[in-house]
Design a protein around this motif. Structure first.
Motif, short mmCIF file in Angstrom:
data_model
loop_
_atom_site.label_atom_id
_atom_site.label_comp_id
_atom_site.label_asym_id
_atom_site.label_seq_id
_atom_site.Cartn_x
_atom_site.Cartn_y
_atom_site.Cartn_z
N PHE A 297 2.04 2.92 -46.70
CA PHE A 297 2.31 3.57 -45.41
C PHE A 297 3.63 3.13 -44.78
O PHE A 297 4.11 2.03 -45.00
CB PHE A 297 1.18 3.24 -44.41
N THR A 298 4.16 4.03 -43.96
CA THR A 298 5.27 3.72 -43.06
C THR A 298 4.74 3.82 -41.63
O THR A 298 3.99 4.74 -41.30
CB THR A 298 6.44 4.69 -43.25
N LEU A 299 5.13 2.89 -40.79
CA LEU A 299 4.74 2.89 -39.38
C LEU A 299 6.00 3.03 -38.54
O LEU A 299 6.92 2.21 -38.64
CB LEU A 299 4.01 1.58 -39.04
N VAL A 300 6.05 4.10 -37.74
CA VAL A 300 7.18 4.36 -36.85
C VAL A 300 6.67 4.35 -35.42
O VAL A 300 5.79 5.15 -35.07
CB VAL A 300 7.85 5.72 -37.16
N THR A 301 7.19 3.46 -34.58
CA THR A 301 6.71 3.35 -33.21
C THR A 301 7.87 3.21 -32.23
O THR A 301 8.98 2.83 -32.61
CB THR A 301 5.77 2.14 -33.02
N ALA A 302 7.58 3.49 -30.97
CA ALA A 302 8.54 3.26 -29.89
C ALA A 302 7.77 2.76 -28.68
O ALA A 302 6.59 3.06 -28.50
CB ALA A 302 9.30 4.54 -29.56
N GLN A 303 8.44 2.00 -27.87
CA GLN A 303 7.84 1.43 -26.66
C GLN A 303 7.86 2.46 -25.53
O GLN A 303 8.83 3.19 -25.37
CB GLN A 303 8.63 0.19 -26.27
N TYR A 304 6.79 2.52 -24.75
CA TYR A 304 6.80 3.30 -23.51
C TYR A 304 6.51 2.35 -22.36
O TYR A 304 6.05 1.23 -22.56
CB TYR A 304 5.76 4.44 -23.55
N HIS A 305 6.80 2.78 -21.14
CA HIS A 305 6.62 1.93 -19.97
C HIS A 305 5.66 2.57 -18.98
O HIS A 305 5.61 3.79 -18.82
CB HIS A 305 7.96 1.67 -19.27
N ARG B 297 4.66 -5.07 -31.53
CA ARG B 297 5.83 -4.23 -31.30
C ARG B 297 6.01 -3.86 -29.84
O ARG B 297 7.01 -3.23 -29.48
CB ARG B 297 5.67 -2.93 -32.11
N SER B 298 5.06 -4.24 -28.98
CA SER B 298 5.08 -3.76 -27.61
C SER B 298 6.24 -4.31 -26.80
O SER B 298 6.61 -3.75 -25.77
CB SER B 298 3.75 -4.08 -26.91
N GLY B 299 6.83 -5.41 -27.24
CA GLY B 299 7.97 -5.96 -26.51
C GLY B 299 9.30 -5.61 -27.13
O GLY B 299 10.33 -6.11 -26.70
N THR B 300 9.28 -4.72 -28.12
CA THR B 300 10.51 -4.36 -28.83
C THR B 300 11.08 -3.05 -28.30
O THR B 300 10.41 -2.03 -28.35
CB THR B 300 10.24 -4.22 -30.35
N ALA B 301 12.31 -3.09 -27.81
CA ALA B 301 12.94 -1.88 -27.30
C ALA B 301 13.38 -0.99 -28.47
O ALA B 301 13.61 -1.47 -29.58
CB ALA B 301 14.16 -2.24 -26.46
N GLY B 302 13.48 0.31 -28.20
CA GLY B 302 13.91 1.24 -29.24
C GLY B 302 12.81 1.56 -30.23
O GLY B 302 11.63 1.33 -29.97
N VAL B 303 13.21 2.07 -31.38
CA VAL B 303 12.26 2.48 -32.42
C VAL B 303 12.08 1.36 -33.43
O VAL B 303 13.06 0.74 -33.87
CB VAL B 303 12.74 3.76 -33.14
N SER B 304 10.83 1.09 -33.81
CA SER B 304 10.53 0.11 -34.86
C SER B 304 10.00 0.87 -36.08
O SER B 304 9.12 1.72 -35.94
CB SER B 304 9.47 -0.89 -34.39
N ILE B 305 10.52 0.54 -37.25
CA ILE B 305 10.13 1.23 -38.48
C ILE B 305 9.81 0.18 -39.55
O ILE B 305 10.65 -0.65 -39.87
CB ILE B 305 11.25 2.16 -38.99
N THR B 306 8.60 0.22 -40.07
CA THR B 306 8.20 -0.67 -41.17
C THR B 306 7.78 0.20 -42.34
O THR B 306 6.91 1.05 -42.20
CB THR B 306 7.05 -1.60 -40.75
N ILE B 307 8.41 -0.03 -43.48
CA ILE B 307 8.25 0.86 -44.64
C ILE B 307 7.57 0.13 -45.79
O ILE B 307 8.07 -0.90 -46.27
CB ILE B 307 9.62 1.38 -45.12
N GLY B 308 6.44 0.67 -46.25
CA GLY B 308 5.81 0.22 -47.49
C GLY B 308 5.61 -1.27 -47.59
O GLY B 308 4.91 -1.89 -46.77
N ASN B 309 6.24 -1.89 -48.60
CA ASN B 309 6.00 -3.31 -48.86
C ASN B 309 6.69 -4.24 -47.85
O ASN B 309 6.62 -5.46 -47.99
CB ASN B 309 6.41 -3.69 -50.29
N GLU B 310 7.32 -3.68 -46.82
CA GLU B 310 7.82 -4.51 -45.72
C GLU B 310 6.67 -5.04 -44.86
O GLU B 310 6.84 -6.00 -44.11
CB GLU B 310 8.79 -3.72 -44.85
N HIS B 311 5.51 -4.37 -44.94
CA HIS B 311 4.34 -4.85 -44.22
C HIS B 311 3.87 -6.18 -44.81
O HIS B 311 3.97 -6.40 -46.02
CB HIS B 311 3.19 -3.84 -44.32
N ASP B 312 3.33 -7.05 -43.98
CA ASP B 312 2.80 -8.32 -44.46
C ASP B 312 1.51 -8.13 -45.26
O ASP B 312 1.19 -8.94 -46.11
CB ASP B 312 2.52 -9.27 -43.27
#
Length: 313
Positions: A268-276, A246-261
């Motif tokens: 779980f849900t994973l909510v992340t954002a990139q910082y510089h 996710r480190s190269g993805t701008a904005g917020v990334s959200i992966t919910i439950g069975n969307e995970h591989d």
């Protein structure tokens, strides 16, 4: 429900609507005696199409900024640790952070300065502005002329290379140098790899907040769910790979439950954002159950990523 929320429809209409939502895969019964709860598909529709614009309070904003910026150390690792910890506490989820990867960053210059007769400060500056400092202990007194000469040699042989190139050929690039400052230079030849490891620790080391915050949520009240949570926090290398994508993805990334591989991440849900950090970037965010206040969490993760960027640039 009709009276409590003043929906303006009859209880029968509500029951029929919820039945329709269940038939379409947006609600389900975890067991026969339980009420209906949203599916992962429902949470995705909510996040993508129904999420209200939410801003957290000024008090929360100030508290978060104070906790991340306080603590004395301005080292990147310390800032990320405070950010993950503070974000986790204020969202009541598990804060996570991953540092930037430095391997492809180019070394711009190296500066040496004597701190004591036998102690030298080494300042490594990367293109983009990231700076790291390390200390070198000499066996005896180091002359100013030796410091100047070794500084010249290090810059001549290493400046402009990526850190990956420096790591793989540090000693070879310095060994044939015709320098009179043999003793100080030998320290870099013999200990160069350890010095770089100290300056640029493993970028795939995940920083975690307090797992106990997440453990108090009802989703983790039984032994099986708790074991899943503990297994997740124990597999930091796996989490690092997940966050690195996710480190190269701008904005917020959200992966919910069975969307995970990985099925192990389905609760779980994973909510992340990139910082510089100059030209580099990393990831900050939270892990929590699929039932979370998405509007508030997304706002806080976004704001925290900007706070971390401001502190590192």
């Amino acid at each position: 429900m009709a009276k409590r929320f003043r929906l303006g429809v009859s209880p029968a209409t509500i029951r029929n609507t919820m039945s329709d939502l269940e038939d379409k895969g947006y609600l389900y019964h975890p067991h026969t005696s339980a009420g209906r709860i949203p599916t992962d598909v429902a949470y995705r529709v909510y996040v993508d199409a129904l999420l209200p614009r939410t801003t957290f309070t000024v008090k929360e904003r100030e508290r978060l900024a104070a906790q991340i910026s306080s603590g004395g150390s301005t080292a990147m690792e310390a800032i990320l640790r405070r950010a993950a910890q503070s974000l986790g506490v204020i969202t009541q989820e598990l804060g996570v952070a991953l540092g930037p990867r430095f391997d492809q960053s180019r070394l711009e210059r190296i500066e040496l300065a004597r701190l004591a007769s036998d102690r030298v400060l080494v300042v490594l500056t990367l293109q983009g502005g990231a700076v790291r400092t390390i200390f070198v202990e000499a066996k005896g007194q180091v002359a100013d002329a030796a410091i100047a000469e070794v500084t010249r040699v290090l810059n001549e042989r290493l400046s402009g290379l990526t850190l990956l190139e420096v790591r793989s050929s540090f000693a070879q690039r310095l060994r044939d140098s015709a320098s009179d400052s043999t003793e100080l230079l030998n320290i870099f030849i013999e200990e160069g790899e350890q010095l770089l490891d100290a300056a640029f620790p493993d970028a795939d080391e995940v920083v975690l907040g307090q797992a106990s915050v997440l453990a108090e949520q009802p989703e983790f009240s039984d032994a099986t769910s708790m074991r899943r949570l503990m297994a997740l926090t124990d597999t930091r290398h796996y989490l690092a790979g997940l966050l690195r994508k996710r480190s190269g993805t701008a904005g917020v990334s959200i992966t919910i439950g069975n969307e995970h591989d990985d099925p192990a991440l389905e609760p779980f849900t994973l909510v992340t954002a990139q910082y510089h950090a100059g030209a580099l970037n990393g990831v900050i965010g939270v892990i929590g159950p699929t039932r979370m206040p998405y509007d508030k969490v997304i706002s806080l993760v976004t704001h925290t990523s900007q706070l971390v960027t401001d502190l590192l640039e």
